[in-house]
Design a protein around this motif. Structure first.
Motif, PDB file in Angstrom:
ATOM      1  N   ALA A 402       0.793  -1.332   0.050  1.00 24.29           N
ATOM      2  CA  ALA A 402      -0.093  -0.021  -0.225  1.00 24.29           C
ATOM      3  C   ALA A 402       0.952   1.138   0.021  1.00 24.29           C
ATOM      4  O   ALA A 402       0.526   2.102  -0.731  1.00 24.29           O
ATOM      5  CB  ALA A 402      -0.887   0.029   1.032  1.00 24.29           C
ATOM      6  N   LEU A 403       1.810   1.152   0.794  1.00 23.69           N
ATOM      7  CA  LEU A 403       2.838   2.388   0.808  1.00 23.69           C
ATOM      8  C   LEU A 403       3.530   2.621  -0.428  1.00 23.69           C
ATOM      9  O   LEU A 403       3.682   3.739  -0.847  1.00 23.69           O
ATOM     10  CB  LEU A 403       3.879   2.208   1.963  1.00 23.69           C
ATOM     11  N   SER A 404       3.850   1.362  -1.158  1.00 21.63           N
ATOM     12  CA  SER A 404       4.643   1.538  -2.418  1.00 21.63           C
ATOM     13  C   SER A 404       3.592   2.273  -3.532  1.00 21.63           C
ATOM     14  O   SER A 404       4.036   3.019  -4.367  1.00 21.63           O
ATOM     15  CB  SER A 404       5.105   0.412  -2.912  1.00 21.63           C
ATOM     16  N   MET A 405       2.356   1.852  -3.236  1.00 28.32           N
ATOM     17  CA  MET A 405       1.234   2.572  -4.308  1.00 28.32           C
ATOM     18  C   MET A 405       1.206   4.020  -4.041  1.00 28.32           C
ATOM     19  O   MET A 405       1.125   4.663  -5.085  1.00 28.32           O
ATOM     20  CB  MET A 405      -0.015   1.862  -4.018  1.00 28.32           C
ATOM     21  N   ILE A 406       1.297   4.397  -2.858  1.00 25.43           N
ATOM     22  CA  ILE A 406       1.198   5.731  -2.851  1.00 25.43           C
ATOM     23  C   ILE A 406       2.385   6.418  -3.186  1.00 25.43           C
ATOM     24  O   ILE A 406       2.181   7.547  -4.083  1.00 25.43           O
ATOM     25  CB  ILE A 406       1.179   6.203  -1.181  1.00 25.43           C
ATOM     26  N   PHE A 407       3.829   6.215  -2.939  1.00 22.86           N
ATOM     27  CA  PHE A 407       4.844   6.653  -3.630  1.00 22.86           C
ATOM     28  C   PHE A 407       4.883   6.922  -5.050  1.00 22.86           C
ATOM     29  O   PHE A 407       5.330   7.865  -5.369  1.00 22.86           O
ATOM     30  CB  PHE A 407       6.013   6.046  -2.971  1.00 22.86           C
ATOM     31  N   TYR A 408       4.683   5.841  -5.533  1.00 25.10           N
ATOM     32  CA  TYR A 408       4.501   5.540  -7.184  1.00 25.10           C
ATOM     33  C   TYR A 408       3.460   6.199  -7.802  1.00 25.10           C
ATOM     34  O   TYR A 408       3.677   6.951  -8.523  1.00 25.10           O
ATOM     35  CB  TYR A 408       4.796   4.009  -7.389  1.00 25.10           C
ATOM     36  N   SER A 410       1.157   8.393  -6.725  1.00 22.49           N
ATOM     37  CA  SER A 410       0.787   9.559  -6.445  1.00 22.49           C
ATOM     38  C   SER A 410       1.333  10.653  -7.532  1.00 22.49           C
ATOM     39  O   SER A 410       1.059  11.901  -7.714  1.00 22.49           O
ATOM     40  CB  SER A 410       1.171  10.202  -5.035  1.00 22.49           C
ATOM     41  N   LYS A 411       2.287  10.023  -8.243  1.00 27.71           N
ATOM     42  CA  LYS A 411       3.079  11.051  -9.304  1.00 27.71           C
ATOM     43  C   LYS A 411       2.308  10.885 -10.601  1.00 27.71           C
ATOM     44  O   LYS A 411       2.615  11.612 -11.722  1.00 27.71           O
ATOM     45  CB  LYS A 411       4.539  10.519  -9.443  1.00 27.71           C
ATOM     46  N   VAL A 412       1.121  10.034 -10.769  1.00 26.08           N
ATOM     47  CA  VAL A 412       0.414   9.903 -11.811  1.00 26.08           C
ATOM     48  C   VAL A 412      -0.820  10.634 -11.740  1.00 26.08           C
ATOM     49  O   VAL A 412      -1.657  10.367 -10.606  1.00 26.08           O
ATOM     50  CB  VAL A 412       0.227   8.491 -12.225  1.00 26.08           C
ATOM     51  N   PRO A 413      -1.158  11.599 -12.445  1.00 24.31           N
ATOM     52  CA  PRO A 413      -2.268  12.272 -12.493  1.00 24.31           C
ATOM     53  C   PRO A 413      -3.691  11.607 -12.510  1.00 24.31           C
ATOM     54  O   PRO A 413      -3.696  10.427 -13.117  1.00 24.31           O
ATOM     55  CB  PRO A 413      -2.447  13.082 -13.666  1.00 24.31           C
ATOM     56  N   ASN A 414      -4.602  11.754 -11.739  1.00 21.51           N
ATOM     57  CA  ASN A 414      -5.980  11.087 -11.403  1.00 21.51           C
ATOM     58  C   ASN A 414      -5.889   9.748 -11.128  1.00 21.51           C
ATOM     59  O   ASN A 414      -6.757   8.849 -11.692  1.00 21.51           O
ATOM     60  CB  ASN A 414      -6.682  11.522 -12.882  1.00 21.51           C
ATOM     61  N   VAL A 415      -4.900   9.234 -10.450  1.00 22.02           N
ATOM     62  CA  VAL A 415      -4.739   7.913  -9.836  1.00 22.02           C
ATOM     63  C   VAL A 415      -4.977   7.950  -8.502  1.00 22.02           C
ATOM     64  O   VAL A 415      -5.943   7.503  -7.661  1.00 22.02           O
ATOM     65  CB  VAL A 415      -3.677   7.235 -10.421  1.00 22.02           C
ATOM     66  N   TYR A 416      -3.886   8.637  -7.536  1.00 17.47           N
ATOM     67  CA  TYR A 416      -3.945   8.583  -6.176  1.00 17.47           C
ATOM     68  C   TYR A 416      -5.156   9.460  -5.516  1.00 17.47           C
ATOM     69  O   TYR A 416      -5.507  10.514  -6.105  1.00 17.47           O
ATOM     70  CB  TYR A 416      -2.485   9.137  -5.472  1.00 17.47           C
ATOM     71  N   GLY A 417      -5.685   8.950  -4.464  1.00 14.17           N
ATOM     72  CA  GLY A 417      -7.080   9.595  -3.871  1.00 14.17           C
ATOM     73  C   GLY A 417      -8.323   9.231  -4.777  1.00 14.17           C
ATOM     74  O   GLY A 417      -9.208   9.769  -4.589  1.00 14.17           O
ATOM     75  N   THR A 418      -8.209   8.572  -5.535  1.00 16.68           N
ATOM     76  CA  THR A 418      -9.478   7.849  -6.219  1.00 16.68           C
ATOM     77  C   THR A 418      -9.617   6.313  -6.316  1.00 16.68           C
ATOM     78  O   THR A 418      -8.679   5.738  -5.608  1.00 16.68           O
ATOM     79  CB  THR A 418      -9.311   8.237  -8.075  1.00 16.68           C
ATOM     80  N   MET A 419     -10.509   5.686  -6.859  1.00 14.79           N
ATOM     81  CA  MET A 419     -10.862   4.571  -6.907  1.00 14.79           C
ATOM     82  C   MET A 419     -10.081   3.658  -7.559  1.00 14.79           C
ATOM     83  O   MET A 419      -9.611   2.609  -7.290  1.00 14.79           O
ATOM     84  CB  MET A 419     -12.385   4.068  -7.071  1.00 14.79           C
ATOM     85  N   ARG A 420      -9.245   4.400  -8.771  1.00 12.30           N
ATOM     86  CA  ARG A 420      -8.398   3.792  -9.471  1.00 12.30           C
ATOM     87  C   ARG A 420      -7.182   3.107  -8.703  1.00 12.30           C
ATOM     88  O   ARG A 420      -6.673   1.868  -9.258  1.00 12.30           O
ATOM     89  CB  ARG A 420      -7.802   4.702 -10.526  1.00 12.30           C
ATOM     90  N   ILE A 421      -6.635   3.783  -7.747  1.00 16.36           N
ATOM     91  CA  ILE A 421      -5.548   2.976  -7.160  1.00 16.36           C
ATOM     92  C   ILE A 421      -5.865   1.946  -6.379  1.00 16.36           C
ATOM     93  O   ILE A 421      -5.121   0.978  -6.158  1.00 16.36           O
ATOM     94  CB  ILE A 421      -4.955   4.332  -6.269  1.00 16.36           C
ATOM     95  N   LEU A 497      -5.132   3.527   1.047  1.00 10.40           N
ATOM     96  CA  LEU A 497      -5.180   3.882  -0.045  1.00 10.40           C
ATOM     97  C   LEU A 497      -6.435   4.305  -0.340  1.00 10.40           C
ATOM     98  O   LEU A 497      -6.751   5.204  -1.272  1.00 10.40           O
ATOM     99  CB  LEU A 497      -5.055   2.733  -1.006  1.00 10.40           C
ATOM    100  N   ALA A 498      -7.640   4.108   0.442  1.00 11.41           N
ATOM    101  CA  ALA A 498      -9.144   4.410   0.310  1.00 11.41           C
ATOM    102  C   ALA A 498      -9.359   5.868   0.305  1.00 11.41           C
ATOM    103  O   ALA A 498      -8.730   6.537   1.221  1.00 11.41           O
ATOM    104  CB  ALA A 498     -10.010   3.851   1.091  1.00 11.41           C
ATOM    105  N   ALA A 499     -10.102   6.485  -0.386  1.00 14.87           N
ATOM    106  CA  ALA A 499     -10.315   8.070  -0.460  1.00 14.87           C
ATOM    107  C   ALA A 499     -11.377   8.231   0.797  1.00 14.87           C
ATOM    108  O   ALA A 499     -12.136   7.443   1.156  1.00 14.87           O
ATOM    109  CB  ALA A 499     -10.677   8.534  -1.742  1.00 14.87           C
ATOM    110  N   ALA A 500     -11.352   9.545   0.889  1.00 14.06           N
ATOM    111  CA  ALA A 500     -12.490   9.900   2.024  1.00 14.06           C
ATOM    112  C   ALA A 500     -13.888   9.540   1.745  1.00 14.06           C
ATOM    113  O   ALA A 500     -14.420   9.162   2.833  1.00 14.06           O
ATOM    114  CB  ALA A 500     -12.398  11.391   2.258  1.00 14.06           C
ATOM    115  N   ASP A 501     -14.049   9.280   0.629  1.00 13.67           N
ATOM    116  CA  ASP A 501     -15.457   9.138   0.048  1.00 13.67           C
ATOM    117  C   ASP A 501     -15.810   7.645  -0.371  1.00 13.67           C
ATOM    118  O   ASP A 501     -16.711   7.472  -1.037  1.00 13.67           O
ATOM    119  CB  ASP A 501     -16.010  10.047  -0.973  1.00 13.67           C
ATOM    120  N   ALA A 502     -14.779   6.903  -0.361  1.00 11.49           N
ATOM    121  CA  ALA A 502     -14.964   5.671  -0.931  1.00 11.49           C
ATOM    122  C   ALA A 502     -14.230   4.556   0.134  1.00 11.49           C
ATOM    123  O   ALA A 502     -13.301   4.109   0.041  1.00 11.49           O
ATOM    124  CB  ALA A 502     -13.978   5.491  -2.187  1.00 11.49           C
ATOM    125  N   LYS A 503     -14.829   4.357   1.200  1.00 16.60           N
ATOM    126  CA  LYS A 503     -14.662   3.384   2.235  1.00 16.60           C
ATOM    127  C   LYS A 503     -15.002   1.849   1.678  1.00 16.60           C
ATOM    128  O   LYS A 503     -16.159   1.603   1.183  1.00 16.60           O
ATOM    129  CB  LYS A 503     -15.382   3.830   3.489  1.00 16.60           C
TER     130      LYS A 503
END
Length: 550
Positions: A402-408, A410-421, A497-503
């Protein structure tokens, strides 16, 4: 096929293997060595200056060794009873034994905390008789719940191998004058020793990887392990929080990969018995009295350990507010269940997890069948990047992935903070199960069958629809079930990884419990348990029907 066709496939395999599977882990590794102005080991020296680091590492090993000891003792004992004795009700014993493997760890934890809550019958009895009450929020509580949860791993890893030991070897030992105990020790146990070692290591790795149980029982008591310490650093605010979390992740990964390396070293020269047919005939014939005693003890123990806590959790879920007794009928209501069904934020987690899991399975099936078909028909080495990447992401502890997903990402637009990640995380985490299942399934599709279809005039689509898919569907279904039970109820990935509105469903229950809404969390867990059991029954029904049709 043209050279260009094969070239494009190799490029795709390397691109997916590197950019989806391997680079996120490499980014995490690099983050651990990043310091101001370049690279160095300052993050490592800094994290080890804190006494909490050594404490977290020590707690991780204490809990892992203690839980593994319980798992091995319980799992091996029940595997021996089911595989070799002449007891009745073996299917019931097996079902009760693997129940903690089917039910998520955070649900098992909730059931045990309900069993030993302040107003539970057990602690009420102990308190009234002047005895110390049982506190699950302790090292002992974590070890107990983890040990019981992982016992099914050991059982499943050993029971079939025990049945595959040839009875002829036992007969030869008995003819040579050895007693049954000596035969078991010298023949059976030595034969299945690799499986026992593998079960031990799997239970150990599952213990150090666990986040749900250690966070639920450990955090309120101030007991940190590496997984919860990484989580604490990852959500913390500080100039070096992410770097420190990366360092801790590297340490946890080294422990995990060390266990995997040990497993490979132990099993490298072992005799593989996969091709042997299991023999379910009893080998230890107990007299009628002893047989009944073993049956009663086995079923009763499993009911007390795996069913009673769930029943207590159900009673607790009916309580509204605090009650001095769980058996106070006047305080039992369905308000908690009504609240969950009528509140969108409550059942939204269920829908989110279900949707993500189904989409992840569909993507995983398409990719896995494509990759394994190319491997078997064209080039076995070309798919190595994807297979290696999938093996690494599946073996990597969940909190680290999960942490590696955040680091990697987060540099790609429209992925981190969404359901896609979360979707990417689910696919990369569990696709190894579908790759293995697809590989096994496609072995049943011989090249002669495809050639016959082509000769008869079938196009590619018709060949897949009428021949390949009907042959591989059962194995794919079984692999998909394993992915579903893991991804649908997971907590570790979604906790970061879950966004605030995607529990997700796991995060919803976890947040309810940590927020003090235990009764609602228990009601949610009861509903989730019933849903999982329904899925298991549906799966068993389809498997029985397929076996009948075959």
């Amino acid at each position: 096929m043209s050279k260009f066709y094969h070239f494009i496939h190799k490029i795709l395999f390397w691109t997916i293997g590197l950019f989806v599977f391997l680079f996120p882990l490499f980014t995490l590794f690099k983050m651990g060595f990043e310091v101001e102005g370049g690279f160095g080991i300052a993050n490592f020296t800094g994290i080890f200056e804190s006494p909490r680091t050594l404490q977290a590492i020590g707690n991780t090993f204490i809990i892992a060794f203690g839980a593994t000891a319980i798992s091995v003792a319980v799992g091996f004992l029940y595997a021996l009873i089911v595989a070799y004795t002449n007891i009745r009700f073996k299917r019931l014993v097996e079902l009760l034994g693997i129940l903690p493997y089917i039910i998520p760890g955070y649900v098992v934890t909730l059931s045990w905390t309900a069993l030993f809550a302040g107003n539970s019958p057990v602690n009420t009895f102990l308190r009234e008789n002047g005895l110390p009450v049982i506190n699950m929020y302790s090292l002992g509580g974590i070890i107990l719940v983890l040990g019981i949860s992982n016992a099914a791993l050991v059982y499943l890893n050993i029971v079939d191998i025990l049945c595959k030991v040839p009875q002829e070897q036992e007969w030869a030992s008995r003819i040579a004058g050895y007693h049954m105990k000596e035969t078991l020790r010298n023949i059976n146990f030595r034969t299945v020793l690799p499986a026992i070692v593998s079960g031990i290591i799997l239970a150990f790795l599952s213990s150090i990887d666990n986040f749900a149980i250690t966070a639920t029982l450990g955090s309120p008591a101030g007991i940190n392990v590496l997984s919860t310490y990484i989580y604490e650093k990852a959500i913390g605010f500080g100039p070096a929080s992410f770097n420190q979390a990366a360092v801790l992740s590297i340490i946890l990964s080294l422990i995990a990969f060390g266990g995997i390396a040990l497993q490979w070293w132990v099993l490298r020269k072992s005799v593989i018995m996969e091709a042997a047919r299991p023999d379910y005939e009893p080998r230890i014939l107990l007299a009628k009295g002893k047989r009944r005693l073993v049956e009663i003890l086995s079923v009763t123990t499993l009911l007390l350990v795996n069913i009673v806590p769930l029943l207590v959790m159900f009673l607790s879920s009916l309580q509204v507010g605090y009650s001095r007794s769980l058996f106070d009928i006047s305080t039992m209501k369905l308000d908690n269940y009504r609240f969950i069904l009528e509140t969108p934020n409550m059942y939204k987690g269920f829908l989110t997890s279900f949707g993500l899991t189904v989409v992840a399975i569909l993507i995983g099936i398409l990719v896995s069948v494509w990759v394994m078909y190319y491997k078997q028909r064209h080039d076995q080495r070309a798919t190595l990047p994807i297979e290696l990447g999938a093996a690494l992401t599946y073996s990597t502890p969940g909190i680290v992935l999960a942490l590696s997903m955040i680091f990697y990402w987060s540099k790609v637009p429209n992925v981190y903070g969404t359901m896609r990640i979360l979707l990417i995380a689910y696919v990369t985490r569990y696709i190894l199960l579908l790759l293995r299942g697809s590989n096994t399934a496609l072995l049943g599709v011989t090249i002669e069958l495809e050639e016959a279809a082509s000769v008869s005039g079938s196009k590619t689509f018709e060949k897949w629809r009428r021949i390949i898919i009907p042959i591989i569907k059962n194995q794919i279904f079984s692999s998909s079930f394993l992915v579903f039970t893991g991804a649908f109820t997971e907590l570790t990935l979604s906790s970061l990884l879950a966004a605030a509105d995607a529990k997700t469903v796991g995060l919803t229950i976890f947040n309810l419990q940590t927020g003090g809404d235990n009764n609602i969390a228990q009601a949610y867990s009861v509903m989730l348990t019933l849903f999982i059991l329904a899925i298991v029954l549906i799966r068993n029904h389809f498997e029985r029907r397929n076996r009948t049709n075959d």
